[in-house]
Design a protein around this motif. Structure first.
Motif, PDB file in Angstrom:
ATOM      1  N   LEU A 128     103.975 116.326 -15.052  1.00 11.82           N
ATOM      2  CA  LEU A 128     102.837 115.643 -14.166  1.00 11.82           C
ATOM      3  C   LEU A 128     102.766 115.705 -12.611  1.00 11.82           C
ATOM      4  CD1 LEU A 128     103.643 111.997 -16.009  1.00 11.82           C
ATOM      5  CD2 LEU A 128     102.088 113.962 -16.689  1.00 11.82           C
ATOM      6  N   THR A 129     101.745 115.920 -12.265  1.00  6.50           N
ATOM      7  CA  THR A 129     101.455 116.325 -10.913  1.00  6.50           C
ATOM      8  C   THR A 129     100.602 115.260  -9.825  1.00  6.50           C
ATOM      9  OG1 THR A 129      99.609 117.766 -11.203  1.00  6.50           O
ATOM     10  CG2 THR A 129     101.638 118.587 -11.441  1.00  6.50           C
ATOM     11  N   LYS A 130     100.941 115.269  -8.563  1.00  2.86           N
ATOM     12  CA  LYS A 130     100.347 114.489  -7.650  1.00  2.86           C
ATOM     13  C   LYS A 130     100.281 115.267  -6.309  1.00  2.86           C
ATOM     14  CE  LYS A 130      98.553 110.396  -6.346  1.00  2.86           C
ATOM     15  NZ  LYS A 130      99.484 109.322  -6.471  1.00  2.86           N
ATOM     16  N   THR A 131      98.953 115.565  -5.909  1.00  2.00           N
ATOM     17  CA  THR A 131      98.825 116.449  -4.761  1.00  2.00           C
ATOM     18  C   THR A 131      98.234 115.535  -3.772  1.00  2.00           C
ATOM     19  OG1 THR A 131      98.321 118.361  -6.141  1.00  2.00           O
ATOM     20  CG2 THR A 131      97.657 118.490  -3.985  1.00  2.00           C
ATOM     21  N   TYR A 132      98.769 115.794  -2.518  1.00  2.00           N
ATOM     22  CA  TYR A 132      98.369 115.075  -1.252  1.00  2.00           C
ATOM     23  C   TYR A 132      97.673 115.962  -0.333  1.00  2.00           C
ATOM     24  CZ  TYR A 132     100.771 111.046  -2.887  1.00  2.00           C
ATOM     25  OH  TYR A 132     101.271 109.911  -3.539  1.00  2.00           O
ATOM     26  N   LYS A 133      96.479 115.839  -0.204  1.00  2.00           N
ATOM     27  CA  LYS A 133      95.838 116.714   1.016  1.00  2.00           C
ATOM     28  C   LYS A 133      95.989 116.249   2.349  1.00  2.00           C
ATOM     29  CE  LYS A 133      92.449 118.701  -2.475  1.00  2.00           C
ATOM     30  NZ  LYS A 133      91.243 118.979  -2.705  1.00  2.00           N
ATOM     31  N   MET A 134      96.465 117.097   3.607  1.00  2.00           N
ATOM     32  CA  MET A 134      96.531 116.337   4.592  1.00  2.00           C
ATOM     33  C   MET A 134      95.760 117.294   5.502  1.00  2.00           C
ATOM     34  SD  MET A 134     100.874 115.963   4.819  1.00  2.00           S
ATOM     35  CE  MET A 134     100.806 118.003   4.530  1.00  2.00           C
ATOM     36  N   ARG A 135      95.628 116.665   6.831  1.00  2.00           N
ATOM     37  CA  ARG A 135      94.612 117.412   7.892  1.00  2.00           C
ATOM     38  C   ARG A 135      95.696 117.168   9.157  1.00  2.00           C
ATOM     39  NH1 ARG A 135      89.272 114.458   9.915  1.00  2.00           N
ATOM     40  NH2 ARG A 135      90.879 113.300  10.708  1.00  2.00           N
ATOM     41  N   SER A 140      90.594  99.422  -2.208  1.00  2.00           N
ATOM     42  CA  SER A 140      90.871 100.725  -2.443  1.00  2.00           C
ATOM     43  C   SER A 140      92.017 101.448  -1.236  1.00  2.00           C
ATOM     44  CB  SER A 140      89.731 101.441  -2.649  1.00  2.00           C
ATOM     45  OG  SER A 140      89.158 101.468  -3.879  1.00  2.00           O
ATOM     46  N   GLU A 141      91.372 101.035  -0.228  1.00  2.00           N
ATOM     47  CA  GLU A 141      92.138 101.258   1.043  1.00  2.00           C
ATOM     48  C   GLU A 141      93.525 100.951   1.155  1.00  2.00           C
ATOM     49  OE1 GLU A 141      90.372 100.226   4.653  1.00  2.00           O
ATOM     50  OE2 GLU A 141      88.593 101.467   4.621  1.00  2.00           O
ATOM     51  N   ALA A 142      93.860  99.605   0.584  1.00  2.00           N
ATOM     52  CA  ALA A 142      95.143  99.058   0.613  1.00  2.00           C
ATOM     53  C   ALA A 142      96.071  99.929  -0.505  1.00  2.00           C
ATOM     54  CB  ALA A 142      95.222  97.477   0.074  1.00  2.00           C
ATOM     55  N   ILE A 143      95.139 100.242  -1.657  1.00  2.00           N
ATOM     56  CA  ILE A 143      96.045 101.130  -2.665  1.00  2.00           C
ATOM     57  C   ILE A 143      96.411 102.331  -2.318  1.00  2.00           C
ATOM     58  CG2 ILE A 143      95.875 101.906  -4.834  1.00  2.00           C
ATOM     59  CD1 ILE A 143      94.019  99.734  -5.835  1.00  2.00           C
ATOM     60  N   LEU A 144      95.472 102.992  -1.473  1.00  2.00           N
ATOM     61  CA  LEU A 144      95.553 104.449  -1.123  1.00  2.00           C
ATOM     62  C   LEU A 144      96.859 104.449   0.276  1.00  2.00           C
ATOM     63  CD1 LEU A 144      92.162 106.309  -0.892  1.00  2.00           C
ATOM     64  CD2 LEU A 144      94.059 106.800  -2.358  1.00  2.00           C
ATOM     65  N   ALA A 145      96.743 103.417   1.042  1.00  2.00           N
ATOM     66  CA  ALA A 145      97.805 103.207   2.071  1.00  2.00           C
ATOM     67  C   ALA A 145      99.009 103.284   1.413  1.00  2.00           C
ATOM     68  CB  ALA A 145      97.431 102.106   3.048  1.00  2.00           C
ATOM     69  N   ALA A 146      99.272 102.360   0.669  1.00  2.00           N
ATOM     70  CA  ALA A 146     100.614 102.439  -0.217  1.00  2.00           C
ATOM     71  C   ALA A 146     100.847 103.602  -0.883  1.00  2.00           C
ATOM     72  CB  ALA A 146     100.390 101.100  -1.225  1.00  2.00           C
ATOM     73  N   GLY A 169     104.259 108.331  -1.417  1.00  2.00           N
ATOM     74  CA  GLY A 169     104.103 110.067  -1.514  1.00  2.00           C
ATOM     75  C   GLY A 169     104.991 110.515  -0.384  1.00  2.00           C
ATOM     76  N   HIS A 170     104.786 110.074   0.726  1.00  2.00           N
ATOM     77  CA  HIS A 170     105.739 110.619   2.037  1.00  2.00           C
ATOM     78  C   HIS A 170     107.106 110.367   1.860  1.00  2.00           C
ATOM     79  CE1 HIS A 170     103.472 112.724   4.961  1.00  2.00           C
ATOM     80  NE2 HIS A 170     102.623 111.516   5.308  1.00  2.00           N
ATOM     81  N   PHE A 171     107.028 109.192   1.143  1.00  2.00           N
ATOM     82  CA  PHE A 171     108.797 108.727   0.961  1.00  2.00           C
ATOM     83  C   PHE A 171     109.475 109.566   0.081  1.00  2.00           C
ATOM     84  CE2 PHE A 171     112.270 105.916  -0.346  1.00  2.00           C
ATOM     85  CZ  PHE A 171     112.762 105.479   0.783  1.00  2.00           C
ATOM     86  N   ILE A 172     108.799 109.917  -1.061  1.00  2.00           N
ATOM     87  CA  ILE A 172     109.307 110.660  -2.239  1.00  2.00           C
ATOM     88  C   ILE A 172     109.620 112.183  -1.651  1.00  2.00           C
ATOM     89  CG2 ILE A 172     108.904 111.716  -4.419  1.00  2.00           C
ATOM     90  CD1 ILE A 172     107.330 109.420  -5.193  1.00  2.00           C
ATOM     91  N   ARG A 173     108.595 112.560  -0.962  1.00  2.00           N
ATOM     92  CA  ARG A 173     108.818 113.996  -0.434  1.00  2.00           C
ATOM     93  C   ARG A 173     109.915 114.068   0.671  1.00  2.00           C
ATOM     94  NH1 ARG A 173     104.602 116.347   4.141  1.00  2.00           N
ATOM     95  NH2 ARG A 173     105.874 117.762   5.087  1.00  2.00           N
TER      96      ARG A 173
END
Length: 394
Positions: free
Chosen positions: A230-237, A317-323, A328-332
């Motif tokens: 199972l994958t989860k991709t985070y796009k950064m800028r 949605s903003e609150a869900i995405l912020a969490a 994601g950062h913490f796992i990485r």
């Protein structure tokens, strides 16, 4: 400085200044520096005075001084030149973080063989040698040889009484349960599935591609879904916002996408079936309707809210995405590199140590408040014996 102190004192409640005034009277004849130091100490020890002073300072903090408006036009032009230089600094900083990302990719390749071996040990694909298993814990340093031998025999006896487990059972599930940020997401129906989680890997975007990272959750074959990963991709800028370049503070996650989970029929824990009774308005007959509704589950992590092209989201949605971004950062950054320490709890103890000092200070303050109450002639402990009516549980 004396004028400022006098002004602050004049705005405070006279009752709050009694202690300060007593100190000043007792110290008549001492030099001004000694007076100032002891006055400061006295103020720091009086919560009411400190609160009044802090309120005044908060009012001053961040308030425009008006100095910029008073500058001559020629000086304002030069300040604008400095701001343009600052924008250029922000763009250089963005390039710095891009190179950091490249460096992360380079070292990820060096870490990966060690993480692969970790995974092999966890899932029993590799049995470590005696030399690899040798570990000297701190408490063992003070044990005698006789005590060590006795402890070893006891452990061997316990192992003989138990079945020989393969690898390290429930390794990642234990990690998740030990970390508050992740355990809050776990539901009881998630645990049987996460027992099959064998590894979590971090994959960075290829050179020349937009900055991103992907979390890969590797599962052994199970009865819940057919996916092996199972994958989860985070796009950064990593570039300053044209409209607000001074807000740039390093790479930020812009969006994330999950994957489709191919659930076995009847095993989808992200949905639940409920039955509702509906009464017909005219005939008065009752029928039972079955509905499928969303269910709380860790596996909702793989279906985050979509970010529209205009970037506008509702508050939920903003609150869900912020969490989600935080997780994601913490796992990485923490979980994957230090998984064994979260499994044993040692990393959690290290995290908690950061708060010990603050906790001790809070305890001291509470103790001081209790002492003040006991010394207060007007204090009535009976008043604190029961909560107000509106605080009582119904």
């Amino acid at each position: 400085m004396a004028d400022i102190d006098n002004k602050d004192q004049a705005e405070m409640d006279p009752a709050d200044m009694e202690d300060v005034e007593e100190v000043e009277e007792e110290e008549t004849g001492e030099d001004e520096n000694s007076k100032a130091r002891q006055l400061t100490v006295q103020m720091m020890q009086n919560p009411q005075i400190l609160a009044a002073l802090q309120e005044r300072l908060d009012g001053l903090n961040g308030s425009p001084s008006g100095y910029m408006e008073s500058l001559p036009k020629v000086v304002k032009r030069r300040v604008n030149a400095l701001k343009n230089l600052q924008v250029k600094c922000a763009h250089i900083e963005a390039k710095f973080y891009e190179e950091v990302h490249e460096l992360e990719r380079k070292y990820a390749a060096l870490y990966q063989p060690l993480f692969d071996k970790r995974s092999d040990i966890v899932k029993a694909a590799y049995e470590p040698t005696d030399e690899e298993c040798e570990w000297k814990a701190d408490e063992e340093e003070e044990l005698t040889d006789e005590m060590k031998e006795k402890a070893k025999l006891e452990e061997e006896k316990k192992d003989e009484e138990k079945e020989d487990p393969k690898g390290i059972p429930e390794f990642w599930l234990t990690v998740f349960k030990n970390v508050d940020l992740l355990s809050d997401m776990l539901q009881e129906h998630d645990e049987p599935i996460l027992k099959h989680l064998q590894d979590i890997k971090v994959k960075f975007s290829d050179p020349g591609q937009p900055m991103s990272f992907t979390l890969e959750f590797h599962f052994e074959p199970n009865d819940f879904f057919t996916n092996t990963v199972l994958t989860k991709t985070y796009k950064m800028r990593s570039e300053p916002d044209e409209n607000d370049p001074f807000s740039f503070d390093g790479p930020e996650i812009m969006s994330c996408t999950g994957c489709t989970i191919d659930w076995t029929k009847g095993k989808n824990v992200t949905l639940k079936t409920i039955k509702k009774k509906q009464k017909h308005k005219g005939r008065g007959t009752v029928r039972t309707v079955t509905k499928t509704v969303p269910n709380d589950s860790f596996f909702n992590f793989f279906t985050p809210p979509e970010v529209p092209e205009n970037g506008e989201l509702d508050e939920d949605s903003e609150a869900i995405l912020a969490a989600d971004f935080e997780i994601g950062h913490f796992i990485r950054e923490r979980i994957v590199p230090r998984a064994v320490l979260y499994f044993t709890g040692e990393a959690i103890e290290d995290d908690d140590d950061d708060y010990d000092e603050e906790g001790e200070e809070a305890d001291d303050e509470e103790g001081e408040e209790e002492a003040d109450e006991e010394n207060d002639p007007d204090y009535d402990p009976k008043k604190d014996a029961a909560p107000p009516a509106e605080c009582k549980q119904q």
